[in-house]
Design a protein around this motif. Sequence first.
Motif, PDB file in Angstrom:
ATOM      1  N   LYS A   1       7.229  14.014   9.758  1.00 20.00           N
ATOM      2  CA  LYS A   1       6.861  13.328  11.008  1.00 20.00           C
ATOM      3  C   LYS A   1       5.494  12.672  10.892  1.00 20.00           C
ATOM      4  N   THR A   2       4.513  13.369  10.308  1.00 18.64           N
ATOM      5  CA  THR A   2       3.187  12.763  10.159  1.00 18.64           C
ATOM      6  C   THR A   2       3.243  11.588   9.189  1.00 18.64           C
ATOM      7  N   CYS A   3       4.096  11.683   8.174  1.00 18.32           N
ATOM      8  CA  CYS A   3       4.282  10.553   7.252  1.00 18.32           C
ATOM      9  C   CYS A   3       4.916   9.367   7.985  1.00 18.32           C
ATOM     10  N   LYS A   4       5.886   9.665   8.841  1.00 14.34           N
ATOM     11  CA  LYS A   4       6.565   8.609   9.601  1.00 14.34           C
ATOM     12  C   LYS A   4       5.590   7.882  10.518  1.00 14.34           C
TER      13      LYS A   4
ATOM     14  N   SER B   1       0.838  -1.199   0.000  1.00 12.36           N
ATOM     15  CA  SER B   1       0.000   0.000   0.000  1.00 12.36           C
ATOM     16  C   SER B   1       0.876   1.253   0.000  1.00 12.36           C
ATOM     17  N   VAL B   2       0.396   2.285  -0.694  1.00 15.76           N
ATOM     18  CA  VAL B   2       1.094   3.577  -0.779  1.00 15.76           C
ATOM     19  C   VAL B   2       0.065   4.692  -0.637  1.00 15.76           C
ATOM     20  N   VAL B   3       0.409   5.719   0.117  1.00 16.75           N
ATOM     21  CA  VAL B   3      -0.416   6.924   0.188  1.00 16.75           C
ATOM     22  C   VAL B   3       0.366   8.064  -0.453  1.00 16.75           C
ATOM     23  N   ASP B   4      -0.241   8.718  -1.425  1.00 14.61           N
ATOM     24  CA  ASP B   4       0.375   9.867  -2.087  1.00 14.61           C
ATOM     25  C   ASP B   4      -0.059  11.119  -1.348  1.00 14.61           C
ATOM     26  N   VAL B   5       0.862  11.710  -0.620  1.00 12.33           N
ATOM     27  CA  VAL B   5       0.577  12.882   0.208  1.00 12.33           C
ATOM     28  C   VAL B   5       0.696  14.134  -0.662  1.00 12.33           C
ATOM     29  N   GLY B   6      -0.420  14.846  -0.822  1.00 16.72           N
ATOM     30  CA  GLY B   6      -0.446  15.975  -1.747  1.00 16.72           C
ATOM     31  C   GLY B   6      -0.585  15.485  -3.173  1.00 16.72           C
ATOM     32  N   GLY B   7      -1.409  14.463  -3.370  1.00 18.43           N
ATOM     33  CA  GLY B   7      -1.498  13.779  -4.661  1.00 18.43           C
ATOM     34  C   GLY B   7      -2.372  14.438  -5.705  1.00 18.43           C
ATOM     35  N   GLY B   8      -2.965  15.590  -5.405  1.00 15.81           N
ATOM     36  CA  GLY B   8      -3.742  16.302  -6.415  1.00 15.81           C
ATOM     37  C   GLY B   8      -4.906  15.491  -6.938  1.00 15.81           C
ATOM     38  N   ASN B   9      -4.991  15.371  -8.285  1.00 20.19           N
ATOM     39  CA  ASN B   9      -6.130  14.680  -8.889  1.00 20.19           C
ATOM     40  C   ASN B   9      -5.937  13.172  -8.989  1.00 20.19           C
ATOM     41  N   GLY B  10      -4.841  12.660  -8.430  1.00 17.34           N
ATOM     42  CA  GLY B  10      -4.658  11.213  -8.371  1.00 17.34           C
ATOM     43  C   GLY B  10      -3.877  10.600  -9.513  1.00 17.34           C
TER      44      GLY B  10
ATOM     45  N   VAL C   1       6.191  18.279  -3.088  1.00 17.07           N
ATOM     46  CA  VAL C   1       5.384  18.824  -1.997  1.00 17.07           C
ATOM     47  C   VAL C   1       6.275  19.584  -1.032  1.00 17.07           C
ATOM     48  N   LEU C   2       7.366  18.951  -0.623  1.00 19.19           N
ATOM     49  CA  LEU C   2       8.220  19.547   0.408  1.00 19.19           C
ATOM     50  C   LEU C   2       8.912  20.822  -0.073  1.00 19.19           C
ATOM     51  N   HIS C   3       9.169  20.936  -1.372  1.00 14.37           N
ATOM     52  CA  HIS C   3       9.850  22.160  -1.833  1.00 14.37           C
ATOM     53  C   HIS C   3       8.942  23.394  -1.737  1.00 14.37           C
ATOM     54  N   ASP C   4       7.668  23.181  -1.446  1.00 17.45           N
ATOM     55  CA  ASP C   4       6.743  24.310  -1.272  1.00 17.45           C
ATOM     56  C   ASP C   4       6.834  24.928   0.117  1.00 17.45           C
TER      57      ASP C   4
ATOM     58  N   VAL D   1      -8.839  10.518  -0.324  1.00 15.09           N
ATOM     59  CA  VAL D   1      -9.064  10.968   1.054  1.00 15.09           C
ATOM     60  C   VAL D   1      -8.676  12.442   1.170  1.00 15.09           C
ATOM     61  N   GLY D   2      -9.541  13.242   1.745  1.00 16.02           N
ATOM     62  CA  GLY D   2      -9.233  14.638   2.010  1.00 16.02           C
ATOM     63  C   GLY D   2      -8.788  14.829   3.450  1.00 16.02           C
ATOM     64  N   GLY D   3      -7.831  15.716   3.668  1.00 17.78           N
ATOM     65  CA  GLY D   3      -7.356  15.957   5.021  1.00 17.78           C
ATOM     66  C   GLY D   3      -6.231  16.964   5.057  1.00 17.78           C
ATOM     67  N   ASP D   4      -5.523  16.993   6.178  1.00 15.63           N
ATOM     68  CA  ASP D   4      -4.448  17.961   6.418  1.00 15.63           C
ATOM     69  C   ASP D   4      -3.165  17.191   6.714  1.00 15.63           C
ATOM     70  N   MET D   5      -2.183  17.296   5.821  1.00 16.48           N
ATOM     71  CA  MET D   5      -0.945  16.524   5.983  1.00 16.48           C
ATOM     72  C   MET D   5      -0.129  16.972   7.183  1.00 16.48           C
ATOM     73  N   PHE D   6      -0.423  18.143   7.740  1.00 18.40           N
ATOM     74  CA  PHE D   6       0.290  18.592   8.930  1.00 18.40           C
ATOM     75  C   PHE D   6      -0.262  17.942  10.195  1.00 18.40           C
ATOM     76  N   VAL D   7      -1.440  17.346  10.076  1.00 17.44           N
ATOM     77  CA  VAL D   7      -2.091  16.747  11.247  1.00 17.44           C
ATOM     78  C   VAL D   7      -1.981  15.233  11.225  1.00 17.44           C
ATOM     79  N   ALA D   8      -2.367  14.617  10.122  1.00 12.42           N
ATOM     80  CA  ALA D   8      -2.336  13.152  10.036  1.00 12.42           C
ATOM     81  C   ALA D   8      -2.389  12.729   8.584  1.00 12.42           C
ATOM     82  N   VAL D   9      -1.792  11.572   8.311  1.00 13.92           N
ATOM     83  CA  VAL D   9      -1.740  10.991   6.967  1.00 13.92           C
ATOM     84  C   VAL D   9      -2.323   9.587   7.042  1.00 13.92           C
ATOM     85  N   PRO D  10      -3.114   9.152   6.067  1.00 16.61           N
ATOM     86  CA  PRO D  10      -3.661   7.782   6.082  1.00 16.61           C
ATOM     87  C   PRO D  10      -2.562   6.723   6.178  1.00 16.61           C
ATOM     88  N   LYS D  11      -2.849   5.657   6.886  1.00 15.59           N
ATOM     89  CA  LYS D  11      -1.882   4.586   7.090  1.00 15.59           C
ATOM     90  C   LYS D  11      -1.586   3.851   5.776  1.00 15.59           C
TER      91      LYS D  11
END
Length: 327
Positions: A241-244, A160-169, A227-230, A208-218
């Motif tokens: 840390k939330t990704c970890k 399984s992979v979660v794309d954090v900030g994945g836009g339109n998928g 994403v990080l360069h922004d 999934v919609g949410g806030d990457m600063f708070v929590a990321v799907p498992k």
Amino acid sequence: MAVVNCAIQLNIPDTVDLKTPTTLSQLCTTLKCDPSFLYRIMRFLTHRNIFKQISAASDPLYAHTPLSRLLIKNHEESMAPFVVMESSPVMVGAWHNLSGRVVVNGTPPFVKTHGMDLWGYGEGNREHSDVFNEAMACDARRTVRAMVEECKETLEDITSVVDVGGGNGTCMRLLRKACPWITCINFDTPHVVPNNSHSQPQDGLQHVGGDMFVAVPKADAAFLMWVLHDWGDEECIQILKTCKEAIPHKNGRVIIAEAVIEEEGFNSKADKLKDVGLMLDMVMMAHTNIGKERTLKEWEYLITQAGFSTFTLKNINSLKSIIIAFP
């Protein structure tokens, strides 16, 4: 860039035949363009190897080059949406306020121009948000293909992979197609993810919609592309840390697809693209509040501060490199 954008708007790349050279008169007839003006546009573009002039006759013949093929809208490796996005009045306007960012206690150029940051503007302007997401998607097509071909061993032992900030998928659809054993989750802010649906998969994905600063799907792995360069260092460390927290301690990983700026010398693939990386650093200064491109030492600092034990770097056939961080 404005001239290249003009060519895309006029539909020149899609009109020049991929197999048989196209005459200036044919272009003018099809596109309803003035011959003298179109000739000057084509003269400019061919001088920069964007199209090739085959004949110098009164009715010149034009053919595609590797660069012009990237501007065909329906081409699988098209970069036309990226050019359209960066050439839009919304993005160009911020460049005129770049100096205001450089002075002490300066204002971010995009905020100065539009009264809000890029993300807030996108949330309130659906048309620009769609243009932005399609630009990111066209880049994703190239990067994911290169990553799967050159780093497939990184993906073989995860499910399984979660794309954090994945836009339109787009990234996860491509990954799902290349690696059908992987469950793919597309995660972004609620106004970006398609239908913001937690329960109804689309195209084999879970959005999934949410806030990457708070929590990321498992998931077994978290994926972050451009994403990080922004963001500034503190924000990047929090995102990491939330990704970890979202990945298993054993065999989990965070896969980062970002440019790595060479600090000195010209002895690697990345050096050849250093000019592009430095250009992107200026884009970050103009279009984000605190974003920037980073050197390998700066990436190491972020990963270490976020609590990862080790990481590896893999150069691929892309401006971006693949950085894999392990808990």
